[in-house]
Design a protein around this motif. Structure first.
Motif: not given
Length: 302
Positions: A98, A101, A215, A220-221, A224-225, A278, A281-282, A286
């Motif tokens: 997190y 990112i 993705p 979580d994705l 965090s995005s 992860f 992917t995030t 984003s």
């Protein structure tokens, strides 16, 4: 609505079309995204930094306020990411993801071309100052977060100060301060390399996104995005008045604070084996979602 559509077509669409070109051409032409990204990182980026900052006149006090502004905003996003991750009772590794990112915006691949289209060539100097400031901060935070379970590695954190872009900063500032102009035989190759940076980075980003695949949506994705795409502009708009920045520098700073996660975050996660799937992917998600958030930010500052 018509103004929002105009912003998308005039500013964002050209950027995303080059990303789409890389996304489509990468697999078909078997483009080596890693080779191209290394070429951009080690050659094109320092040429761009040198070319822009050796000619741009930015008063030292203003540059200091700009650096302080972008640093405070990104640190605020990092704090939001850490608090949210702890409130959600995420693991140490997920909390570190997190934070990574949140700390590293795509201020190069997206920030530079979007600002160039939105504010013109005159804004590239300010955009480059913000780019370098976030680069330093983000590398230190990302390396620290990625090594949190193994202890802070001072040697790895120190590598940020040996990155090509920062090395090019020193002679650029010296030439700018001394008001020295290089002869054409030296300046023109640098200018040509500098001009190649933005299109190369966008095509590379598209090729990297193609390699990452679609993705997989998770809580979580999304969280965090959202932290990267929402906390940045909200904090930037809230804090910009404290730093007494001129309109151009303020608008450029808000845009750089609003960028999606940088591709380098996924590289750092991969190198340190910190939830690389992860994080990658995030980063992908984003960047795709930023077409909406950036359009809104551009509408507010233009």
């Amino acid at each position: 609505m018509s103004q929002l559509l105009g912003i998308f077509l005039d500013v964002l669409a050209p950027v995303f079309l080059l990303v789409l070109l890389g996304y489509l051409a990468g697999p078909r032409l078997q483009l080596e995204a890693r080779t191209l990204s290394r070429f951009a990182y080690f050659i094109l980026t320092p040429a761009f930094v040198f070319n822009i900052l050796s000619r741009t006149r930015i008063e030292a006090g203003l540059a200091g306020r700009m650096i302080a502004f972008i640093t405070v905003v990104y640190l605020g996003s990092v704090l939001v990411a850490f608090v949210v991750a702890r409130l959600l009772r995420r693991s140490t590794e997920m909390t570190a993801a997190y934070v990574m990112i949140a700390s590293f915006g795509n201020v190069g691949n997206f920030g530079l071309p979007i600002i160039q289209f939105a504010e013109g060539e005159a804004a590239l100097g300010a955009a480059t100052v913000y780019f370098l400031a976030n680069l330093v901060l983000a590398f230190v935070i990302c390396v620290s977060a990625a090594n949190v379970s193994r202890g802070f590695n001072l040697k790895m954190a120190g590598q940020v100060f040996r990155t090509p872009a920062l090395i090019a900063l020193v002679p650029a500032i010296l030439l700018n301060w001394a008001n020295i102009q290089l002869p054409p035989v030296m300046s023109r190759p640098v200018e040509l390399l500098s001009g190649a940076l933005i299109p190369t980075m966008l095509v590379v980003l598209g090729a990297q996104l193609a390699a990452a695949g679609l993705p997989k949506i998770s809580t979580d994705l999304l969280v965090s995005s959202a932290i990267r795409l929402v906390s940045g502009p909200v904090l930037a708009f809230a804090l910009v008045g404290w730093f007494a920045l001129p309109k151009l520098e303020a608008g450029v700073g808000i845009l750089q604070a609003s960028m999606p996660a940088a591709v380098l975050v996924s590289i750092i996660a991969l190198e340190n084996d910190l939830l690389p799937e992860f994080v990658t992917t995030t980063v992908l998600f984003s960047n795709l979602a930023s077409v909406v958030s950036l359009a809104v930010v551009l509408l507010l500052i233009m």
